[in-house]
Design an enzyme around this catalytic site. Structure first.
Site, PDB file in Angstrom:
ATOM      1  N   ASP A  76      38.379  38.063  49.103  1.00 23.33           N
ATOM      2  CA  ASP A  76      37.795  39.408  48.950  1.00 23.33           C
ATOM      3  C   ASP A  76      38.384  40.230  50.213  1.00 23.33           C
ATOM      4  O   ASP A  76      38.711  39.805  51.289  1.00 23.33           O
ATOM      5  CB  ASP A  76      36.440  39.394  48.919  1.00 23.33           C
ATOM      6  CG  ASP A  76      35.686  40.613  48.361  1.00 23.33           C
ATOM      7  OD1 ASP A  76      36.497  41.436  47.608  1.00 23.33           O
ATOM      8  OD2 ASP A  76      34.638  41.028  48.590  1.00 23.33           O
TER       9      ASP A  76
ATOM     10  N   ASN B 282      35.898  41.038  36.928  1.00 26.42           N
ATOM     11  CA  ASN B 282      36.979  42.048  37.444  1.00 26.42           C
ATOM     12  C   ASN B 282      37.874  42.812  36.372  1.00 26.42           C
ATOM     13  O   ASN B 282      38.335  43.675  36.601  1.00 26.42           O
ATOM     14  CB  ASN B 282      38.071  41.043  38.343  1.00 26.42           C
ATOM     15  CG  ASN B 282      37.401  40.946  39.742  1.00 26.42           C
ATOM     16  OD1 ASN B 282      37.548  39.772  40.146  1.00 26.42           O
ATOM     17  ND2 ASN B 282      36.519  41.745  40.369  1.00 26.42           N
TER      18      ASN B 282
HETATM   19  C1  IPE Z   1      34.809  38.489  43.928  1.00 21.03           C
HETATM   20  O1  IPE Z   1      35.121  39.813  44.674  1.00 21.03           O
HETATM   21  C2  IPE Z   1      35.874  37.934  42.966  1.00 21.03           C
HETATM   22  C3  IPE Z   1      36.922  37.831  43.472  1.00 21.03           C
HETATM   23  C4  IPE Z   1      37.270  37.667  44.685  1.00 21.03           C
HETATM   24  C5  IPE Z   1      38.126  37.082  42.643  1.00 21.03           C
HETATM   25  P1  IPE Z   1      34.515  41.205  44.117  1.00 21.03           P
HETATM   26  O2  IPE Z   1      35.298  42.156  44.857  1.00 21.03           O
HETATM   27  O3  IPE Z   1      34.768  41.101  42.736  1.00 21.03           O
HETATM   28  O4  IPE Z   1      32.972  41.004  44.284  1.00 21.03           O
HETATM   29  P2  IPE Z   1      31.956  42.114  44.493  1.00 21.03           P
HETATM   30  O5  IPE Z   1      31.964  42.988  43.144  1.00 21.03           O
HETATM   31  O6  IPE Z   1      32.091  42.903  45.632  1.00 21.03           O
HETATM   32  O7  IPE Z   1      30.509  41.527  44.255  1.00 21.03           O
HETATM   33  C1  IPE Z   2      39.499  40.808  45.929  1.00 17.58           C
HETATM   34  O1  IPE Z   2      39.842  41.861  46.793  1.00 17.58           O
HETATM   35  C2  IPE Z   2      40.367  40.466  44.898  1.00 17.58           C
HETATM   36  C3  IPE Z   2      39.978  40.424  43.441  1.00 17.58           C
HETATM   37  C4  IPE Z   2      38.690  40.841  43.391  1.00 17.58           C
HETATM   38  C5  IPE Z   2      40.661  40.440  42.439  1.00 17.58           C
HETATM   39  P1  IPE Z   2      39.343  43.439  46.153  1.00 17.58           P
HETATM   40  O2  IPE Z   2      40.143  43.823  45.153  1.00 17.58           O
HETATM   41  O3  IPE Z   2      37.843  43.149  45.623  1.00 17.58           O
HETATM   42  O4  IPE Z   2      39.238  44.099  47.413  1.00 17.58           O
HETATM   43  P2  IPE Z   2      38.160  44.954  47.971  1.00 17.58           P
HETATM   44  O5  IPE Z   2      36.675  44.134  47.853  1.00 17.58           O
HETATM   45  O6  IPE Z   2      38.012  46.038  47.001  1.00 17.58           O
HETATM   46  O7  IPE Z   2      38.358  45.278  49.442  1.00 17.58           O
HETATM   47 MG    MG Z   3      35.990  42.930  46.678  1.00 18.68          MG
END
Ligand code: IPE
Ligand code: IPE
Ligand code: MG
Length: 244
Positions: free
Chosen positions: A25, A73
């Site tokens: 993340d 996602n």
């Molecule tokens: C969790 O991250 C999913 C992945 C890393 C693939 P998210 O960014 O989707 O989670 P939330 O929305 O902050 O809980």
């Molecule tokens: C994790 O990084 C990757 C996925 C969830 C696909 P994020 O895209 O959630 O990055 P932040 O949390 O918005 O910084």
């Molecule tokens: Mg995220």
């Protein structure tokens, strides 16, 4: 005799987790901080994923799981989702090139939602790496723990309906065996970088007794040193599993 490790782990091998799960993340915030589009964060996150896989393999971790794309996602803009799919396609090409590395790839998640080329690509890599034993690398894509549990319940309900399973025969093992992770040990250590303190629908059943490790580093910056810190913290934990 076990093969010598390419790198020395930060703690003796007997204190290493058998299964580490990473929530990758913080890609979007990493990009934002640099004035770049979120997709640039995913490109760097994908690069880092490969670095961390390599490091975990070098120090002798046997099972690693990476949360790459959740069932939730899909809510993101089309452009971002397409970029993540493109990165997965590129990754599959690379895995093909490095097939000699003795790493088994397993996909955790519902592949039916993917385009046929991606779904077939994942299927064929899973098949072609199934006998590799040095490390198992699990990629959670279109993965959600609740979705996984719903499909497990449906499978078992069907078996009961068909008369091949009696309700009183259902055990924790029956349920574990109906999950995507059926061939894996439970998670010992779950690592979430990026400063969020939640699990976000990841491996809820499999992490029942996992040690949780949170840190502020954003995923693209999460380094081998951060892995070491998590492993040192893990080695100091006193895991009781409800006993004394
Ligand atoms: C969790 O991250 C999913 C992945 C890393 C693939 P998210 O960014 O989707 O989670 P939330 O929305 O902050 O809980
Ligand atoms: C994790 O990084 C990757 C996925 C969830 C696909 P994020 O895209 O959630 O990055 P932040 O949390 O918005 O910084
Ligand atoms: Mg995220």
């Amino acid at each position: 005799m076990a093969k010598p490790k390419a790198k020395t782990p930060p703690v003796p091998a007997e204190f290493l987790p058998k299964h580490i799960a990473f929530i990758m993340d913080g890609n979007g915030r990493w990009a934002k901080k640099r004035g770049l589009p979120r997709t640039a964060g995913h490109v760097e996150g994908a690069r880092n994923f490969k670095r961390i896989v390599r490091y975990c393999k070098d120090i002798g971790i046997e099972n690693i799981t990476f949360y790459a794309f959740s069932t939730e996602n899909w809510k993101r803009p089309d452009e971002e989702v397409s970029k993540i799919m493109e990165l997965m396609r590129e990754y599959l090409v690379e895995v093909r090139k490095h097939m000699t590395e003795n790493t088994r790839l397993i996909v955790l998640g519902d592949k039916s939602a993917f385009s046929p080329d991606l779904k077939n690509g994942f299927d064929s890599i899973e098949k072609d790496t199934k006998d590799f034993k040095e490390m198992t690398l699990n990629l959670a894509v279109n993965y959600g723990s609740r979705h996984e549990m719903v499909s497990a319940v449906k499978q078992l309900a069907q078996q009961v309906k068909d008369g091949t399973l009696q309700p009183e025969e259902i055990t924790e093992e029956t349920i574990s065996n109906a999950l995507y992770t059926k061939e894996l040990p439970d998670v010992d250590l779950m690592i979430r970088p990026s400063g969020e303190f939640r699990i976000s629908n990841f491996l809820l059943w499999q992490s029942a007794y996992a040690e949780l490790y949170f840190c502020d580093t954003l995923w693209p910056d999460f380094s081998a040193k951060d892995v070491d810190q998590a492993l040192i913290a893990y080695a100091k934990r006193n895991r009781r599993f409800g006993g004394l």
